[in-house]
Design an enzyme around this catalytic site. Sequence first.
Site, mmCIF file in Angstrom:
data_model
loop_
_atom_site.group_PDB
_atom_site.id
_atom_site.type_symbol
_atom_site.label_atom_id
_atom_site.label_comp_id
_atom_site.label_asym_id
_atom_site.label_seq_id
_atom_site.Cartn_x
_atom_site.Cartn_y
_atom_site.Cartn_z
ATOM 1 N N GLY A 1 0.820 -1.204 0.000
ATOM 2 C CA GLY A 1 0.000 0.000 0.000
ATOM 3 C C GLY A 1 0.848 1.246 0.000
ATOM 4 O O GLY A 1 1.700 1.461 -0.854
ATOM 5 N N ASP A 2 0.623 2.090 1.013
ATOM 6 C CA ASP A 2 1.371 3.345 1.137
ATOM 7 C C ASP A 2 2.422 3.254 2.237
ATOM 8 O O ASP A 2 2.778 4.254 2.851
ATOM 9 C CB ASP A 2 0.398 4.496 1.421
ATOM 10 C CG ASP A 2 -0.436 4.239 2.682
ATOM 11 O OD1 ASP A 2 -0.382 3.086 3.188
ATOM 12 O OD2 ASP A 2 -1.101 5.165 3.155
#
Length: 629
Positions: free
Chosen positions: A546-547
């Site tokens: 993800g981030d």
Amino acid sequence: MFIRLLCIGSSCFLLLLPAANAEQAIVDIPADFQTRGLASEVDVLEDPAQALTVAQVAGRDFEKAFLPQRGSANLGYTGSAYWLRIKLRQPAPIDRTVLLEVEYPHLDHVSVFLPATGAEGFVEKRTGDSTVFSTRDINHRHFVFKVPLDGTDVRTIYVRIASGGTVTYPVRLWSPEAFHDAHTLELLILGIFYGMLVAMAFYNLFLYLTVRDRVYLYYVAFIASVGMLMFSLDGLGYQFIWTGLPAIVNWTNSTLTCLTLIFVQLFAHEFLSLPKTSPRMGRLIRGLIYLMPAAFALTAFGGYSVAMRTMLQLGLISLVVVVSCAVMSWRAGYRPARFFFIAFGIEIPAAGMLMLSSIGMLPTNFLTVHGLQIGIGIDVLLLSIALADRINALKRDKELAQAEALASQQRALADLKKHEEALEKRVEERTNELHFLANTLRDEIRKKEAIEVQLRENEQQMRHLAHHDALTGLPNRMSLQERLTMAIQQAQRNGTSVALLMIDLDNFKQINDSWGHSAGDAVLCTVARRLQAMVRNVDTVARIGGDEFVVVLSDVDSDADALLVAEKILTALSEPVSAFGATYQTSPSIGISLFPRDGTNLDELLKRADTAAYQAKKAGKNTFRLAMS
């Protein structure tokens, strides 16, 4: 107390037996005494609980409890102790010493009680193969005790015997001179026997090194194991080799018996060529080979007596099987098997007598004690003759095979001449075909090489994808694990720390939701490039999902080094990102953990850093926090 009362009660019951009234014979020791075996002159008292003392058995309560020895002095395997009473007398008052020999070397406990000189009571001389060899009066494989005589009074000697193995007690008296002469002759005979075994072992070992035939190696192993077994059974092993190790004496006998039986089976299997002459018996022999150590290991839990009896029974079975294999090989036309049959045919009655003697069914005499030794001596000689006959048989077979090979070669040459013309014609045809095939094969090789190049490229690409993030090209979690492990090892060598920075992008979900995944991907790639620009070549930047990004800083000296890098990252990632004609704003929340303070592996360090990153988000985002130890 109960056991003693039981012993006294059983002994009192013996007083009611008619034989108890018989007067014990007294052994007269004349001036010219040489030697004498004691049988009827020995009275015996069984002590089932092994609880009686010499003071008790020498007292009046047990005076008539002793019974004259009947028949053999061999009692087999028994849990009782036995007391022997011997009365000695010399007609003239001469101060001298006679020797009392117990002619069996494998008794665990042997104690002789001599009347104390000038006082009441007895002086005990204690030995046995469960005690160190140095406790013996005389350095001899049997138990030999010095018995001093003076005056003409009757001297009563008590001997206590107990053993976990076979209990047999052939007793003999000697003058020191006669014992020395007999001992010297005995050593000469034993030396000849063991010298013959050693000579045969080295001779056949030389043959093995010359011809490289495994049958000689198995024969050498058989001679060595059976020689060591006889050396142990004769008491010589304890006298000369494992003198100070009484704990292994009994187990040496059973272990060497097991090894001897294994090597007998291996030698028989190889010598008789059982896979060829009798495959079924060959499988039976192999089964016995595997059974021997398994049976020994299982029965060892039952103690030495159970293990030894099992090995003796399996030994007799093995000999019968081996002799049966020899008969079948002989009937199949294998001439050397006749010597093998005679050799091991002699061993069956010898081993049978030893087994029956060990359980008390046969008396201890020259044949039961030395029968196996005599059989082994004859066995070794006959097997050497059998091996020589085997060499002659192999030589004859080789000559026949060579003659047959020569005849076959001549026939082959004749056939070859017949086919030469046809072969020449076919060669030309084949040559043309081969040219065509060679051209075809060359094309196929080129195609194959092109495919291999493509496969190598694909393999390198797959290997890269397995260790890197597909979007950013950064190392993934697997690669992060490897690089962190290397960084930790380097830090342990240098005495430094490793910092792990967990970076979570703020407001990234909003960018994805508002501008689409293409914009989000552009932001992630820009963040990855900026992070790589912030750290050294020895550091690692990874994306774990993800981030979330992870930075591993190698060889940091303190928290301050990690905090300095974190401040640079905050500055760099707070800058707007331009892509697709738009500008996107994000910021990082950073959690910092250090090895070894906050953890010693990736999972521990990630967990502590993730918790710190969460604290940074709670503190308003776009900041960093250290993991709290």
